[in-house]
Design a protein around this motif. Structure first.
Motif, short mmCIF file in Angstrom:
data_model
loop_
_atom_site.label_atom_id
_atom_site.label_comp_id
_atom_site.label_asym_id
_atom_site.label_seq_id
_atom_site.Cartn_x
_atom_site.Cartn_y
_atom_site.Cartn_z
N VAL A 219 0.83 -1.20 0.00
CA VAL A 219 0.00 0.00 0.00
C VAL A 219 0.87 1.26 0.00
CG1 VAL A 219 -1.67 1.34 1.33
CG2 VAL A 219 -2.00 -1.11 1.05
N GLY A 220 1.89 1.29 0.85
CA GLY A 220 2.77 2.44 0.91
C GLY A 220 3.48 2.69 -0.41
N LEU A 221 3.94 1.62 -1.05
CA LEU A 221 4.61 1.78 -2.34
C LEU A 221 3.64 2.21 -3.43
CD1 LEU A 221 7.12 -1.23 -2.33
CD2 LEU A 221 7.53 1.16 -1.71
N ALA A 222 2.38 1.79 -3.30
CA ALA A 222 1.38 2.24 -4.26
C ALA A 222 1.09 3.73 -4.09
CB ALA A 222 0.09 1.43 -4.09
N VAL A 223 1.14 4.22 -2.85
CA VAL A 223 1.03 5.66 -2.63
C VAL A 223 2.16 6.37 -3.38
CG1 VAL A 223 1.22 7.52 -0.93
CG2 VAL A 223 -0.11 5.47 -0.38
N ALA A 224 3.37 5.83 -3.25
CA ALA A 224 4.52 6.42 -3.93
C ALA A 224 4.35 6.42 -5.44
CB ALA A 224 5.80 5.68 -3.54
N GLU A 225 3.85 5.33 -5.97
CA GLU A 225 3.63 5.24 -7.41
C GLU A 225 2.62 6.29 -7.87
OE1 GLU A 225 3.75 3.68 -11.42
OE2 GLU A 225 5.13 3.71 -9.73
N GLY A 226 1.54 6.43 -7.11
CA GLY A 226 0.56 7.45 -7.46
C GLY A 226 1.12 8.85 -7.36
N ALA A 227 1.94 9.10 -6.34
CA ALA A 227 2.55 10.42 -6.16
C ALA A 227 3.55 10.71 -7.27
CB ALA A 227 3.22 10.49 -4.80
N ARG A 228 4.30 9.68 -7.67
CA ARG A 228 5.27 9.86 -8.76
C ARG A 228 4.58 10.29 -10.04
NH1 ARG A 228 6.46 7.35 -13.15
NH2 ARG A 228 5.00 5.64 -12.74
#
Length: 390
Positions: A219-228
């Motif tokens: 989930v945290g990495l998916a947040v990062a992907e969305g933010a990127r």
């Protein structure tokens, strides 16, 4: 990873009949899942029976398997809520989905009729929202699973995907483009949608802004992907497991903090490297101390903290009401703010065209009968998502 092309479903004479198939059954808290033959009844009114082709395990499955919340225990039970498959048959009244459609089941449904579904202000659903206490179908209060001798087997989170076939309410099924690679689309059932949606829909992160992510699981990495994708300028990842940092870098995290390496609180470190704090923080751990650090890591005046972690503790928020007068805000998010049936097809299209990169999230692949090995990989912190092939 290579896509699985041209998956098709050959019509059989199973419609309207009970199907016998393999499922991984939880028979007690923390006990190894048992691969056994189960009976799957036909779908009733407004229900759909799915052939599951891929499923994976997230921390919510892990918590339920461990039986961490006694009030939510129900055994025997078929867990699992992140998957992709093909429609085998539909019940009376189902018009938007048909046999052979490529679909993903969703634990947080969208009936389309209740006051919440009609509102643009929320993705809640009064009828089919997430409910960990629910263990039977809405139609008749009975499960569609049973043992070979007819004993009931309970459902989990509207989906129960640790089975070759499952029955779900039509509100909890999303039809996706048949050209989408189903093995990757399984991630949209939970983890990726939850994280990406938190960045896009809930926080609405802006280009050039700064964020901090507490907990670098899927989930945290998916947040990062969305933010990127949104053009965030600084993405700070916080985790006590440095083994996750390499994967974090691959999805756009620019700086990493291991709290165990610091002599000061995490929020002080983040404040020092961001001129007073980040614009947005995301708590993806389910720990109240971490939540407070996430809250304090945001900038006075406008900082927003999005709560994503599941908090089993009976303790309340570690905030004093007066702290909110400093302009910081905190908000919870379920399923990334997505209305599943309405909005996930577009998200799937964004994955097909390459806007979102899902390859980094599938770290392991195993056959379905190795599901206990997949559980252990997650327990040991060695996997983000282990894709199980049914």
């Amino acid at each position: 990873m290579d896509a699985v092309d041209h998956i098709s479903f050959e019509s059989t004479d199973t419609a309207g009949k009970t199907i016998t198939c393999k499922a991984a059954v939880a028979r007690g808290p923390g006990q190894p899942l048992v691969i056994e033959d189960v009976q799957v009844a036909p779908p009733q009114k407004m229900e759909v029976r799915l052939k599951i082709l891929f499923t994976s395990i997230c921390h919510t499955d892990l918590s339920a398997w461990k039986g961490e919340n006694e009030a939510q225990r129900a055994y025997p039970r078929i867990l699992g809520h992140e998957a992709a498959g093909i429609v085998e048959s539909v019940g009376e009244g189902v018009e938007d989905i048909k046999e052979g459609d490529h679909v993903i089941p969703i634990f947080h449904g969208e009936c389309g009729d209740c006051i919440c579904c009609r509102s643009q202000k929320t993705n809640a659903c009064q009828k089919f929202g997430v409910n960990p206490l629910k263990s039977v179908m809405a139609n008749d209060g009975k499960p569609r699973f049973s043992t070979e001798d007819g004993s009931p087997i309970f459902h989990f989170l509207n989906t129960s995907t640790f089975s070759q076939y499952t029955v779900v309410d039509s509100a909890c099924v999303v039809k996706i483009d048949s050209n989408a690679p189903l093995e990757k689309m399984s991630l949209l059932s939970c983890g990726v949608s939850t994280g990406v949606g938190a960045a896009w829909n809930v926080a609405d992160v802006q280009p050039g802004s700064t964020i901090a992510i507490f907990g670098l699981g899927a989930v945290g990495l998916a947040v990062a992907e969305g933010a990127r994708v949104r053009g965030v300028s600084k993405i700070i990842g916080v985790d006590i497991n440095p083994g996750k940092f390499a994967k974090g870098k691959a999805v756009g995290i620019t700086e990493f903090i291991n709290p165990r390496d610091l002599q000061v609180p995490v929020h002080e470190k983040i404040g020092a490297i961001t001129e007073g704090g980040v614009d947005y923080s995301f708590e993806c751990v389910g720990n109240l101390e971490v939540l407070r650090e996430a809250f304090l890591s945001t900038h006075v005046g406008w900082g927003l903290t999005v709560l994503l972690g599941i908090h089993p503790s009976p303790r309340l928020l570690p905030l004093h009401p007066m702290e909110l007068f400093h302009g910081r805000q905190i908000i919870g998010s379920i399923f990334g703010g997505f209305k599943g049936k309405t909005q996930l097809p577009k998200l799937a299209q964004q994955c097909i065209c390459g806007t979102l990169n899902l390859d980094e999230f599938i770290t392991h692949q195993l056959p379905f009968d190795k599901i206990n090995e997949a559980l252990q990989l997650l327990v040991d912190g060695k996997s983000l998502r282990c894709l199980l092939h049914l």
